[in-house]
Design a protein around this motif. Structure first.
Motif, PDB file in Angstrom:
ATOM      1  N   HIS A  80      49.921  47.325  48.283  1.00 38.21           N
ATOM      2  CA  HIS A  80      51.264  45.903  48.893  1.00 38.21           C
ATOM      3  C   HIS A  80      50.348  44.814  49.273  1.00 38.21           C
ATOM      4  CE1 HIS A  80      54.151  44.908  51.494  1.00 38.21           C
ATOM      5  NE2 HIS A  80      54.409  43.787  50.702  1.00 38.21           N
ATOM      6  N   MET A  81      49.512  44.598  50.302  1.00 40.54           N
ATOM      7  CA  MET A  81      49.244  44.346  51.333  1.00 40.54           C
ATOM      8  C   MET A  81      47.985  43.007  50.089  1.00 40.54           C
ATOM      9  SD  MET A  81      50.634  43.206  52.901  1.00 40.54           S
ATOM     10  CE  MET A  81      50.388  41.838  54.256  1.00 40.54           C
ATOM     11  N   GLY A  82      46.622  44.141  49.325  1.00 50.07           N
ATOM     12  CA  GLY A  82      46.118  43.609  48.070  1.00 50.07           C
ATOM     13  C   GLY A  82      46.679  42.861  47.267  1.00 50.07           C
ATOM     14  N   ILE A  83      47.138  43.336  46.662  1.00 46.86           N
ATOM     15  CA  ILE A  83      48.107  42.334  45.991  1.00 46.86           C
ATOM     16  C   ILE A  83      48.913  41.007  46.799  1.00 46.86           C
ATOM     17  CG2 ILE A  83      50.207  42.391  44.379  1.00 46.86           C
ATOM     18  CD1 ILE A  83      49.498  45.465  43.692  1.00 46.86           C
ATOM     19  N   GLY A  84      49.415  41.146  47.093  1.00 43.36           N
ATOM     20  CA  GLY A  84      50.603  40.254  48.058  1.00 43.36           C
ATOM     21  C   GLY A  84      48.654  39.004  48.663  1.00 43.36           C
ATOM     22  N   CYS A  85      48.343  39.286  49.145  1.00 41.68           N
ATOM     23  CA  CYS A  85      46.893  38.108  49.568  1.00 41.68           C
ATOM     24  C   CYS A  85      46.413  37.350  48.609  1.00 41.68           C
ATOM     25  CB  CYS A  85      46.389  39.481  50.780  1.00 41.68           C
ATOM     26  SG  CYS A  85      47.397  39.706  52.426  1.00 41.68           S
ATOM     27  N   VAL A  86      45.956  38.659  47.629  1.00 45.95           N
ATOM     28  CA  VAL A  86      45.272  38.071  46.286  1.00 45.95           C
ATOM     29  C   VAL A  86      46.154  36.643  45.505  1.00 45.95           C
ATOM     30  CG1 VAL A  86      44.348  38.522  44.208  1.00 45.95           C
ATOM     31  CG2 VAL A  86      43.749  40.031  45.750  1.00 45.95           C
ATOM     32  N   VAL A  87      46.852  37.465  45.336  1.00 46.62           N
ATOM     33  CA  VAL A  87      48.497  36.463  44.833  1.00 46.62           C
ATOM     34  C   VAL A  87      48.391  35.277  46.118  1.00 46.62           C
ATOM     35  CG1 VAL A  87      50.862  35.732  44.386  1.00 46.62           C
ATOM     36  CG2 VAL A  87      50.228  37.524  43.823  1.00 46.62           C
ATOM     37  N   TYR A  88      48.213  35.748  46.948  1.00 46.52           N
ATOM     38  CA  TYR A  88      48.591  34.069  48.379  1.00 46.52           C
ATOM     39  C   TYR A  88      47.432  33.592  48.070  1.00 46.52           C
ATOM     40  CZ  TYR A  88      47.787  31.496  52.101  1.00 46.52           C
ATOM     41  OH  TYR A  88      48.271  30.564  53.300  1.00 46.52           O
ATOM     42  N   THR A  89      45.639  33.779  47.680  1.00 41.71           N
ATOM     43  CA  THR A  89      44.861  33.287  47.919  1.00 41.71           C
ATOM     44  C   THR A  89      45.079  32.152  46.610  1.00 41.71           C
ATOM     45  OG1 THR A  89      44.074  34.876  49.218  1.00 41.71           O
ATOM     46  CG2 THR A  89      42.277  33.243  48.467  1.00 41.71           C
ATOM     47  N   ILE A  90      45.451  32.907  45.430  1.00 39.23           N
ATOM     48  CA  ILE A  90      45.821  31.855  44.077  1.00 39.23           C
ATOM     49  C   ILE A  90      46.433  31.018  44.107  1.00 39.23           C
ATOM     50  CG2 ILE A  90      45.997  32.210  41.543  1.00 39.23           C
ATOM     51  CD1 ILE A  90      44.287  35.190  41.778  1.00 39.23           C
ATOM     52  N   ILE A  91      47.365  31.329  44.878  1.00 42.52           N
ATOM     53  CA  ILE A  91      48.237  30.207  44.595  1.00 42.52           C
ATOM     54  C   ILE A  91      48.307  28.919  46.006  1.00 42.52           C
ATOM     55  CG2 ILE A  91      50.892  29.850  45.013  1.00 42.52           C
ATOM     56  CD1 ILE A  91      50.513  31.415  42.991  1.00 42.52           C
ATOM     57  N   ALA A  92      47.442  30.019  47.121  1.00 41.58           N
ATOM     58  CA  ALA A  92      47.160  28.661  47.993  1.00 41.58           C
ATOM     59  C   ALA A  92      45.973  27.439  47.406  1.00 41.58           C
ATOM     60  CB  ALA A  92      45.927  28.942  49.459  1.00 41.58           C
ATOM     61  N   TYR A  93      44.926  27.749  46.270  1.00 39.33           N
ATOM     62  CA  TYR A  93      44.019  27.316  45.725  1.00 39.33           C
ATOM     63  C   TYR A  93      44.632  26.125  44.487  1.00 39.33           C
ATOM     64  CZ  TYR A  93      40.240  28.902  48.326  1.00 39.33           C
ATOM     65  OH  TYR A  93      38.850  29.221  49.364  1.00 39.33           O
ATOM     66  N   ALA A  94      45.805  26.598  44.131  1.00 39.33           N
ATOM     67  CA  ALA A  94      45.763  25.954  43.286  1.00 39.33           C
ATOM     68  C   ALA A  94      47.199  24.745  43.387  1.00 39.33           C
ATOM     69  CB  ALA A  94      47.094  27.224  42.458  1.00 39.33           C
ATOM     70  N   VAL A  95      47.576  25.067  45.113  1.00 35.69           N
ATOM     71  CA  VAL A  95      48.702  24.250  45.025  1.00 35.69           C
ATOM     72  C   VAL A  95      48.428  23.344  45.990  1.00 35.69           C
ATOM     73  CG1 VAL A  95      50.751  25.153  44.283  1.00 35.69           C
ATOM     74  CG2 VAL A  95      50.019  25.436  46.893  1.00 35.69           C
ATOM     75  N   GLY A  96      46.812  23.335  47.028  1.00 34.04           N
ATOM     76  CA  GLY A  96      46.252  22.635  47.490  1.00 34.04           C
ATOM     77  C   GLY A  96      46.718  23.428  48.918  1.00 34.04           C
ATOM     78  N   TRP A  97      46.876  24.335  49.619  1.00 31.57           N
ATOM     79  CA  TRP A  97      47.174  25.048  50.380  1.00 31.57           C
ATOM     80  C   TRP A  97      45.428  24.982  51.435  1.00 31.57           C
ATOM     81  CZ3 TRP A  97      51.112  28.334  48.597  1.00 31.57           C
ATOM     82  CH2 TRP A  97      52.427  27.895  49.014  1.00 31.57           C
TER      83      TRP A  97
END
Length: 144
Positions: A80-97
């Motif tokens: 659960h947390m692995g998928i969530g954190c990987v998705v967050y990290t990818i999105i964070a780089y993509a949108v500039g966070w």
């Protein structure tokens, strides 16, 4: 099957709501920190809101793993947390966070904060559901 879909939608909506709330609170902090000169151009705000929805889904959809009783709880949490954190990290780089002008040290700090917040939220939900299960068990015992 219907119950699984209902749980999946519920957890996804809750996760999206939490992602949006955190996004808004962090946005207020940045707005205050930049003394009202916090500017988002080139549809960055829209991209960030879409990113919040995807992050919410990234943490909400994998909660389905908690319905698998044959998996040990630590494995379920890692999935659960692995998928969530990987998705967050990818999105964070993509949108500039994360990224851009951030140093490696800042990136590590941001990742550590991300993990801490994710596990804090997970821990609060775990405590809530354990307390709920205890109340239900106590009621069952009282009925006997």
């Amino acid at each position: 099957m219907r119950e699984t879909v209902k749980d999946l939608v519920k957890s996804s909506v809750i996760s999206i709501g939490m992602a949006m709330t955190i996004f808004c609170l962090v946005g207020v902090v940045f707005d205050v920190g930049y003394k009202g000169n916090f500017s988002l151009d080139d549809y960055r705000f829209t991209k960030m809101v879409a990113g919040c929805v995807l992050v919410g889904l990234g943490f909400g959809v994998p909660t389905i793993v908690y319905r698998k009783d044959n998996l040990p709880m630590p494995i379920r949490v890692i999935i659960h947390m692995g998928i969530g954190c990987v998705v967050y990290t990818i999105i964070a780089y993509a949108v500039g966070w994360i990224g851009g002008s951030a140093t490696i040290g800042q990136g590590i700090l941001i990742a550590a904060i991300q993990l801490a917040v994710a596990f804090l939220i997970w821990f609060m939900f775990m405590k809530h559901y354990r307390a709920e299960a205890k109340r239900m068990n106590d009621r069952i015992q009282a009925m006997k």
